[in-house]
Write an enzyme that holds these catalytic residues in place. Structure first.
Site, PDB file in Angstrom:
ATOM      1  N   LYS A 110      10.442 -35.965   0.245  1.00 23.33           N
ATOM      2  CA  LYS A 110      11.892 -35.773   0.132  1.00 23.33           C
ATOM      3  C   LYS A 110      12.190 -34.667  -0.878  1.00 23.33           C
ATOM      4  O   LYS A 110      13.074 -33.844  -0.669  1.00 23.33           O
ATOM      5  CB  LYS A 110      12.574 -37.085  -0.292  1.00 23.33           C
ATOM      6  CG  LYS A 110      12.653 -38.107   0.834  1.00 23.33           C
ATOM      7  CD  LYS A 110      14.099 -38.522   1.087  1.00 23.33           C
ATOM      8  CE  LYS A 110      14.304 -39.256   2.399  1.00 23.33           C
ATOM      9  NZ  LYS A 110      13.795 -40.620   2.417  1.00 23.33           N
ATOM     10  N   LYS A 189       7.926 -34.067  17.946  1.00 22.27           N
ATOM     11  CA  LYS A 189       8.352 -35.459  17.772  1.00 22.27           C
ATOM     12  C   LYS A 189       9.879 -35.494  17.603  1.00 22.27           C
ATOM     13  O   LYS A 189      10.446 -34.693  16.854  1.00 22.27           O
ATOM     14  CB  LYS A 189       7.692 -36.017  16.495  1.00 22.27           C
ATOM     15  CG  LYS A 189       8.161 -37.412  16.149  1.00 22.27           C
ATOM     16  CD  LYS A 189       7.634 -37.863  14.786  1.00 22.27           C
ATOM     17  CE  LYS A 189       8.127 -39.260  14.500  1.00 22.27           C
ATOM     18  NZ  LYS A 189       8.852 -39.574  13.388  1.00 22.27           N
ATOM     19  N   LYS A 192      15.430 -36.935  13.427  1.00 25.22           N
ATOM     20  CA  LYS A 192      16.688 -36.319  12.981  1.00 25.22           C
ATOM     21  C   LYS A 192      16.421 -35.138  12.054  1.00 25.22           C
ATOM     22  O   LYS A 192      17.211 -34.208  11.995  1.00 25.22           O
ATOM     23  CB  LYS A 192      17.643 -37.344  12.365  1.00 25.22           C
ATOM     24  CG  LYS A 192      17.129 -38.103  11.189  1.00 25.22           C
ATOM     25  CD  LYS A 192      18.193 -39.072  10.680  1.00 25.22           C
ATOM     26  CE  LYS A 192      17.684 -39.899   9.524  1.00 25.22           C
ATOM     27  NZ  LYS A 192      16.832 -41.037   9.913  1.00 25.22           N
TER      28      LYS A 192
HETATM   29  P1  ADP Z   1      13.727 -40.018  11.986  1.00 21.37           P
HETATM   30  O1  ADP Z   1      12.367 -39.371  12.184  1.00 21.37           O
HETATM   31  O2  ADP Z   1      14.700 -39.574  13.013  1.00 21.37           O
HETATM   32  O3  ADP Z   1      14.223 -39.866  10.571  1.00 21.37           O
HETATM   33  P2  ADP Z   1      13.120 -42.671  11.168  1.00 21.37           P
HETATM   34  O4  ADP Z   1      11.986 -42.177  10.320  1.00 21.37           O
HETATM   35  O5  ADP Z   1      14.352 -43.155  10.468  1.00 21.37           O
HETATM   36  O6  ADP Z   1      13.500 -41.563  12.234  1.00 21.37           O
HETATM   37  O7  ADP Z   1      12.539 -43.816  12.130  1.00 21.37           O
HETATM   38  C1  ADP Z   1      12.982 -45.122  12.206  1.00 21.37           C
HETATM   39  C2  ADP Z   1      12.047 -45.871  13.147  1.00 21.37           C
HETATM   40  O8  ADP Z   1      12.013 -45.255  14.452  1.00 21.37           O
HETATM   41  C3  ADP Z   1      10.593 -45.881  12.676  1.00 21.37           C
HETATM   42  O9  ADP Z   1      10.040 -47.159  12.953  1.00 21.37           O
HETATM   43  C4  ADP Z   1       9.908 -44.805  13.497  1.00 21.37           C
HETATM   44  O10 ADP Z   1       8.552 -45.072  13.678  1.00 21.37           O
HETATM   45  C5  ADP Z   1      10.684 -44.864  14.815  1.00 21.37           C
HETATM   46  N1  ADP Z   1      10.723 -43.510  15.407  1.00 21.37           N
HETATM   47  C6  ADP Z   1      11.523 -42.491  15.029  1.00 21.37           C
HETATM   48  N2  ADP Z   1      11.300 -41.390  15.774  1.00 21.37           N
HETATM   49  C7  ADP Z   1      10.320 -41.712  16.653  1.00 21.37           C
HETATM   50  C8  ADP Z   1       9.643 -40.982  17.699  1.00 21.37           C
HETATM   51  N3  ADP Z   1       9.944 -39.727  17.992  1.00 21.37           N
HETATM   52  N4  ADP Z   1       8.685 -41.640  18.385  1.00 21.37           N
HETATM   53  C9  ADP Z   1       8.380 -42.921  18.125  1.00 21.37           C
HETATM   54  N5  ADP Z   1       8.978 -43.656  17.155  1.00 21.37           N
HETATM   55  C10 ADP Z   1       9.942 -43.070  16.415  1.00 21.37           C
END
Ligand code: ADP
Ligand code: TRP
Length: 319
Positions: A110, A189, A192
């Protein structure tokens, strides 16, 4: 067996969240005891506006309820409705070596992404440990990026038990290896942070635009194509039936089937699954009082579960 998951209200949920995390949680709620909380204290490490945080917290609750969370089977609550987690976080803090937090990747990541180096961000894993330990969770489903935080949680539980007696269970992370990485509109992947997401409930026009804009190679329409690894095909697999997926794979290999056709099929399959969820979400959103009731009922159950743990903890630490 008790499962506990925390979701940060720090952005709109997207297809990756649904297929990577939400869906397996809905499957779990058919077995054992399930707790899910909206980590609004955690989101304060990055969200600096009260109205935004309040709206995002409500949106997470609506999204989960609309997509299949059953509040009779899963205890859903707002983190801030269980203020005892802050109290426990302090007790754990007093046992947390600085070095343990200094080694955490998420804090370093971060910082590298330009977030302010606040104490909240630094101490975040301690609060996360309190979330988990206060509810006596056995299993914590998380993404790979949270694995280290679960190690910190176990470490702190052990330190507490060594100092004060056996009070906490050591929880396990549950990281399903079978969950594929869901690709975003650019093929990376979906995340956000990469601005390549398709949100669960953005308006239909915008979803169409994003699906039609998914990046592909420039193989001409007539040529045969390889389905595996193609983002549209990989996304279609999430929404469509086995037969539909086989039919698309065959059409790719045969040629004469363009990426435009595949995108249309994907869009239809998305609507088939999500239109009923969208209708449910609209209904739920019309009735904020009922949503609040669900969250309050969840908070009541969560606090009732935390109370005996906190009693033992206070007694043990000498309060
Ligand atoms: P972001 O990458 O958008 O910030 P988060 O880290 O908040 O998403 O992810 C929240 C949950 O969703 C986690 O359990 C994460 O493993 C799952 N997740 C997020 N993006 C993906 C993806 N592209 N493929 C599989 N699982 C995902
Ligand atoms: N740190 C988690 C995330 O960013 C959210 C979270 C906070 C959490 N407390 C938790 C997850 C407790 C599981 C258990 O995704």
């Amino acid at each position: 067996m008790r499962t506990l998951t925390g979701i940060q209200p720090s952005g709109k949920l997207h297809w990756g969240n649904y297929f990577g995390a939400m869906k397996s949680m809905f499957d779990l709620q058919e077995k054992g005891e399930n707790f899910m909380f909206i980590a609004n204290f955690h989101a304060m490490t990055t969200v600096r506006d009260g109205a935004t945080l309040r709206a995002a917290t409500r949106d997470v609750a609506l999204d989960y309820l609309a997509c299949g969370l059953d509040p009779e089977k899963t205890v859903m609550y707002r983190q801030s409705d269980v203020p005892e987690v802050q109290e426990l976080a302090w007790y754990l803090s007093c046992l947390t070596p600085m070095g343990l937090l200094e080694r955490c990747h998420s804090y370093k990541d971060k910082m590298a992404h330009g977030f302010d180096a606040t104490h909240g961000l630094f101490a975040y894993p301690v609060l996360m440990a309190a979330d988990i330990l206060i509810m006596n969770a056995d299993l914590v489903p998380v993404g790979k990026d949270q694995k280290q935080h679960l190690e910190v949680t176990r470490d702190l539980a052990q330190k507490f038990n060594n100092a004060y007696g056996e009070i906490f269970k050591l929880p396990d992370a549950y990281i399903p290896e079978t969950v594929a990485t869901i690709p975003g509109t650019d093929g990376q992947k979906m995340s956000k942070s990469y601005h390549n997401t398709i949100e669960l409930f953005e308006d239909a026009k915008s979803i169409k635009k994003k699906v039609m804009g998914i990046v592909t190679d420039s193989t001409p329409m007539e040529s045969p194509k390889v389905p595996e690894g193609n983002s549209i095909y990989e996304l279609y697999k999430l929404f469509a039936t086995k037969e539909e997926v086989e039919a698309m794979a065959a059409a790719y290999r045969a040629g004469g089937y363009g990426y435009g056709h595949a995108k249309k099929a994907l869009l239809e399959a998305y609507h088939r699954l999500f239109d009923p969820f969208r209708a449910k979400r609209e209904e739920l959103a019309k009735d904020p009082a009922s949503l609040e009731d669900i969250l309050q009922a969840g908070a009541k159950k969560a606090r009732a579960s935390a109370a005996p743990v906190m009693e033992k903890v206070r007694e043990a630490v000498g309060l």
